[in-house]
Design an enzyme around this catalytic site. Structure first.
Site, short mmCIF file in Angstrom:
data_model
loop_
_atom_site.label_atom_id
_atom_site.label_comp_id
_atom_site.label_asym_id
_atom_site.label_seq_id
_atom_site.Cartn_x
_atom_site.Cartn_y
_atom_site.Cartn_z
N GLU A 131 0.83 -1.22 0.00
CA GLU A 131 0.00 0.00 0.00
C GLU A 131 0.86 1.26 0.00
OE1 GLU A 131 -3.64 0.33 0.01
OE2 GLU A 131 -2.85 2.31 -0.50
N VAL A 134 2.45 3.49 -3.39
CA VAL A 134 1.80 4.53 -4.22
C VAL A 134 0.96 5.42 -3.31
CG1 VAL A 134 0.37 5.02 -6.24
CG2 VAL A 134 1.60 2.84 -6.10
N GLY A 189 12.67 15.07 3.44
CA GLY A 189 12.52 13.60 3.38
C GLY A 189 11.51 13.15 2.35
N LYS A 207 4.97 3.90 -10.01
CA LYS A 207 3.67 3.92 -9.34
C LYS A 207 2.54 3.67 -10.34
CE LYS A 207 5.44 6.85 -5.65
NZ LYS A 207 5.77 8.22 -5.27
#
Ligand code: HSE
Length: 372
Positions: A131, A134, A189, A207
């Site tokens: 999960e 993406v 980040g 993705k």
């Protein structure tokens, strides 16, 4: 359902892994679903153990040897949070081959090795959940695979890379330059260790492969997806957002539009898959135009439901960790792999071609497709 705890080992305690560990340390009662097995963190592998200890991970949980962690007989579930291709790919394979469940945020591995990993997981009965690969923290793949399983999906499109969305937003709003906003996205980040994959659109391509797998039941090769806008001369432009200049951003803004890196995949009438990842000029006031900063947004057009949209934090450690933790809870509840509700991926390789669209020429010479 057994009340025996599922023993979890986490590989990688960087941006995502350390947030997963933090959740175990701070919120462990929430990780015991009422209708599933409790989850228990028993080991963490991280090459930089000093940094992990400084980040609050207890030394007694730590090893610097990922293979040694995997070799332990007392682990039921592996969280892969290293990122990149190898050794992450081999570690995931080894865990699945031994029948253990895996939860991973690794879009590169899932997109590039998806067909073989799906075959292996089906053979051994192991669970593979991804999960977090993406849309960061947005519950997205589960709903597409399970909740839309009875719909016929015609198109999936979205902003699926937080770094480039953050950069395009800052360039448009603050008139800042490309290098400056990239540095900021890295410091927060959002970007990959090597941000080339973000800015060239390759992260979004990975993705899109995963979205197409769940929407259409086929694994398409990442290399088959175009990531360059056209140009006034007809030649392909620079990959991803790397050719987008401050002048392009201003010219697109003057026309009431804004640039967003949009990933699109459609199932054509002849069965071909259309797929592209390109900077697209969308109306500034549209849902994609208003989707700012590190947010991601994915729209799914399907029958009979119509259009459904998912929006939320698409990058950063806490967001991705939320999705990994949700996968762990799904494993504890016995819900199977991420693809469990979707059609099986098997049969001939799909024909892949670019998504056709009208485009507008910009000062750099790039011709950006027009979106709505
Ligand atoms: N580098 C990725 C992004 C991280 O910016 O979207 C989340 O997948």
């Amino acid at each position: 359902m057994s009340t025996q705890p599922l023993r979890v080992g986490v590989i990688g305690a960087g941006t995502v892994g350390r947030e997963v560990v933090r959740a175990f340390l701070e919120r462990s009662p929430r990780l015991a679903p009422a209708d599933g097995r409790p989850l228990l963190l028993v080991a963490v592998a991280e090459k930089f153990t000093d940094r992990a200890i400084a980040n609050g991970i207890p030394a007694e949980l730590l090893t610097d040897d990922a293979s040694a962690l995997l070799a332990r007989a007392d682990l039921d579930v592996i969280v892969e949070a290293m990122g990149g291709d190898e050794p992450a790919h081999s570690l995931i394979r080894a865990a699945l081959a031994s029948g253990r469940s895996v939860a991973t945020a690794n879009k590169h591995v899932i997109a590039h090795h998806g067909p073989a990993l799906e075959r292996l997981a089906r053979e051994t009965g192991a669970v593979l959940r991804f999960e977090a690969s993406v849309g960061g923290g947005i519950p997205l793949l589960g709903p597409i695979a399970a909740d839309l399983a009875a719909d016929r999906i015609a198109r999936v499109r979205g902003i699926v890379n937080g770094t480039t969305n953050y950069m395009l937003t800052a360039m448009a709003r603050e008139g800042r330059d490309y290098a400056d906003v990239l540095r900021e996205a890295q410091a927060k980040g959002y970007a990959e260790a090597d941000p080339t994959a973000d800015v060239e659109g390759l992260d979004a391509v990975n993705k899109l492969v995963i979205l197409a797998r769940l929407a259409f039941g086929v694994w398409i090769a990442p290399e088959a997806i175009g990531n360059r806008p056209g140009s006034a001369t007809g030649a392909p432009g620079a990959p991803g957002i790397t050719g987008v200049t401050a002048e392009d951003v201003a010219a697109v803004a003057a026309s009431g539009r804004t640039l967003r890196l949009i990933a699109t995949t459609r199932l054509a009438r002849d069965g071909a898959i259309e797929a592209s990842v390109v900077p697209t000029a969308v109306p500034a006031g549209s849902p994609f135009g208003r989707c700012d900063g590190v947010l991601n947004r994915v729209e799914v057009d399907a029958t009979p439901v119509g259009r459904v949209a998912f929006e939320g934090p698409g990058a950063g450690g806490p967001a991705a960790a939320a999705a990994v933790l949700a996968d762990l809870v799904s494993i504890a509840r016995g819900l199977g792999s991420t693809w469990a509700g979707a059609v099986r991926a098997e049969g001939a390789e799909a024909v892949v071609r670019p998504v056709a669209a009208e485009c507008v020429a910009a000062p750099s010479g790039a011709c950006y497709p027009v979106g709505d």
